[in-house]
Design a protein around this motif. Structure first.
Motif, PDB file in Angstrom:
ATOM      1  N   PHE A  58      11.273 -20.209 -31.218  1.00  0.00           N
ATOM      2  CA  PHE A  58      10.490 -19.409 -30.277  1.00  0.00           C
ATOM      3  C   PHE A  58      11.061 -19.535 -28.866  1.00  0.00           C
ATOM      4  N   ASP A  59      11.358 -20.761 -28.452  1.00  0.00           N
ATOM      5  CA  ASP A  59      11.929 -20.959 -27.119  1.00  0.00           C
ATOM      6  C   ASP A  59      13.291 -20.280 -26.987  1.00  0.00           C
ATOM      7  N   ILE A  60      14.090 -20.356 -28.040  1.00  0.00           N
ATOM      8  CA  ILE A  60      15.407 -19.714 -28.005  1.00  0.00           C
ATOM      9  C   ILE A  60      15.260 -18.199 -27.905  1.00  0.00           C
ATOM     10  N   ALA A  61      14.326 -17.631 -28.694  1.00  0.00           N
ATOM     11  CA  ALA A  61      14.120 -16.180 -28.653  1.00  0.00           C
ATOM     12  C   ALA A  61      13.654 -15.731 -27.274  1.00  0.00           C
ATOM     13  N   VAL A  62      12.776 -16.511 -26.653  1.00  0.00           N
ATOM     14  CA  VAL A  62      12.312 -16.172 -25.309  1.00  0.00           C
ATOM     15  C   VAL A  62      13.475 -16.191 -24.324  1.00  0.00           C
ATOM     16  N   ARG A  63      14.345 -17.189 -24.443  1.00  0.00           N
ATOM     17  CA  ARG A  63      15.482 -17.294 -23.535  1.00  0.00           C
ATOM     18  C   ARG A  63      16.485 -16.159 -23.765  1.00  0.00           C
ATOM     19  N   VAL A  64      16.712 -15.792 -25.025  1.00  0.00           N
ATOM     20  CA  VAL A  64      17.598 -14.660 -25.324  1.00  0.00           C
ATOM     21  C   VAL A  64      17.067 -13.391 -24.673  1.00  0.00           C
ATOM     22  N   ARG A  65      15.768 -13.189 -24.776  1.00  0.00           N
ATOM     23  CA  ARG A  65      15.176 -11.998 -24.167  1.00  0.00           C
ATOM     24  C   ARG A  65      15.303 -12.041 -22.643  1.00  0.00           C
ATOM     25  N   GLU A  66      15.033 -13.205 -22.041  1.00  0.00           N
ATOM     26  CA  GLU A  66      15.116 -13.314 -20.584  1.00  0.00           C
ATOM     27  C   GLU A  66      16.524 -13.020 -20.081  1.00  0.00           C
ATOM     28  N   LEU A  67      17.519 -13.521 -20.789  1.00  0.00           N
ATOM     29  CA  LEU A  67      18.893 -13.390 -20.318  1.00  0.00           C
ATOM     30  C   LEU A  67      19.447 -11.984 -20.523  1.00  0.00           C
ATOM     31  N   TRP A  68      19.198 -11.392 -21.696  1.00  0.00           N
ATOM     32  CA  TRP A  68      19.966 -10.203 -22.074  1.00  0.00           C
ATOM     33  C   TRP A  68      19.132  -8.977 -22.451  1.00  0.00           C
ATOM     34  N   PHE A  69      17.833  -9.122 -22.691  1.00  0.00           N
ATOM     35  CA  PHE A  69      17.048  -7.991 -23.175  1.00  0.00           C
ATOM     36  C   PHE A  69      15.742  -7.802 -22.407  1.00  0.00           C
ATOM     37  N   SER A  70      15.718  -8.151 -21.143  1.00  0.00           N
ATOM     38  CA  SER A  70      14.484  -8.072 -20.360  1.00  0.00           C
ATOM     39  C   SER A  70      14.483  -6.930 -19.350  1.00  0.00           C
ATOM     40  N   ALA A  71      15.448  -6.022 -19.425  1.00  0.00           N
ATOM     41  CA  ALA A  71      15.477  -4.881 -18.511  1.00  0.00           C
ATOM     42  C   ALA A  71      14.375  -3.896 -18.888  1.00  0.00           C
ATOM     43  N   PRO A  72      13.942  -3.055 -17.961  1.00  0.00           N
ATOM     44  CA  PRO A  72      12.928  -2.042 -18.281  1.00  0.00           C
ATOM     45  C   PRO A  72      13.388  -1.131 -19.404  1.00  0.00           C
ATOM     46  N   LEU A  73      12.420  -0.621 -20.156  1.00  0.00           N
ATOM     47  CA  LEU A  73      12.736   0.247 -21.286  1.00  0.00           C
ATOM     48  C   LEU A  73      13.494   1.489 -20.841  1.00  0.00           C
ATOM     49  N   ALA A  74      13.192   1.973 -19.639  1.00  0.00           N
ATOM     50  CA  ALA A  74      13.884   3.158 -19.124  1.00  0.00           C
ATOM     51  C   ALA A  74      15.368   2.894 -18.894  1.00  0.00           C
ATOM     52  N   ASP A  75      15.733   1.630 -18.660  1.00  0.00           N
ATOM     53  CA  ASP A  75      17.135   1.268 -18.441  1.00  0.00           C
ATOM     54  C   ASP A  75      17.837   0.838 -19.720  1.00  0.00           C
ATOM     55  N   GLY A  76      17.142   0.974 -20.854  1.00  0.00           N
ATOM     56  CA  GLY A  76      17.765   0.646 -22.128  1.00  0.00           C
ATOM     57  C   GLY A  76      17.590  -0.785 -22.567  1.00  0.00           C
ATOM     58  N   VAL A  77      16.693  -1.554 -21.947  1.00  0.00           N
ATOM     59  CA  VAL A  77      16.348  -2.925 -22.333  1.00  0.00           C
ATOM     60  C   VAL A  77      17.451  -3.924 -21.969  1.00  0.00           C
TER      61      VAL A  77
END
Length: 284
Positions: A58-77
């Protein structure tokens, strides 16, 4: 009423459609359930141990999202960091994979089609493919420097040999009847290659390219450990050296996801491109 009507419609479905749907569902469950169980066991064990070296999924998934997949949906994530880390790595890996694959196919066709050429190609190929790839890194550094040319060249070097061997095996297993018929009708060698040899060898070539797709990611990480200022390999080794364990695990997970996605895309393309070959084999 709507539920009853949908149930009645399902009951009217042909038996082969129902079997196909059930087969797809069972196939998905067979693939997903073991992975889900493994992740849950990892989560339980890591949470119970509380080791700083083994964070929870869970912690790893949260960090992956923070680093590489946390952009707004309009910008393609995808974040700018994803483009900075994964973008150069993918370009290097796919570029080296394509160059190595092309070289392997070309050399394999030549060595498989002409025995005299095979006598010249086989000895250096047997020598070069047996060299450990990390042992070649200093040579590539001296010859090409520490830039992207060195990294792409190293990846291409490593990807050449599996494709070459698969292509060579495919050419040598072409039906002798087809070769003899082509010679009897004096079909030019160029036409034989395009119409007979290459189509018959395509499944073997595809198998070699699929093997080297994962190998290209391995060599990409290895090449980016040395004097690189971008890429997932550089991010991974920097996190390891600075004892940023969570970032290190995040990079490992992202590399796994990238490799899995590339394999899925390749398999889908292979099935589509080689559909004719499967139909031909079924008729035969």
């Amino acid at each position: 009423m709507a539920v009853l009507s949908s149930a009645a419609a399902a009951a009217r479905l042909p038996e082969h459609v129902v079997r196909r749907v059930v087969g797809v569902v069972v196939g998905v469950l067979i693939r997903v359930v073991p992975a889900l169980v493994a992740v849950l066991l990892w989560q339980w064990a890591a949470a119970a141990e509380q080791s700083p070296y083994f964070p929870t999924p869970f912690d790893i998934a949260v960090r992956v999202r923070e680093l590489w997949f946390s952009a707004p949906l309009a910008d393609g994530v995808l974040t700018d960091r994803f483009l900075r880390d994964a973008g150069p790595s993918l370009l290097r890996a796919l570029g080296g994979w394509a160059l190595g694959g092309a070289a392997g196919v070309l050399l394999g066709l030549v060595a498989g089609q002409w025995k005299r050429a095979a006598g010249y190609i086989d000895p250096p190929v047997d020598f070069l493919r047996s060299l450990p790839k990390p042992a070649i890194v200093p040579v590539f550094l001296l010859v090409f420097g520490a830039g992207d040319l060195m990294r792409v060249g190293l990846i291409a070097f490593g990807c050449t040999w599996p494709v070459l061997l698969n292509t060579l095996q495919g050419v040598r297993t072409v039906e002798p009847v087809q070769r003899e018929t082509a010679r009897a009708f004096h079909i030019p060698v160029r036409v034989q290659l395009v119409r007979i040899i290459i189509p018959a060898t395509l499944p073997k070539i595809a198998a070699g390219l699929r093997i080297t797709l994962s190998l290209s990611l391995i060599l990409m990480v290895l090449s980016e450990w040395l004097l690189a200022d971008s890429g997932l390999g550089n991010f991974l080794i920097t996190a390891q050296r600075t004892f940023d364990i969570l970032d290190m695990w995040a990079a490992i997970v992202l590399l796994g996801l990238v490799g899995y996605l590339l394999n899925l895309l390749f398999v889908a393309a292979e099935k589509r491109l080689l559909r004719w070959h499967r139909h031909l084999s079924a008729r035969g």
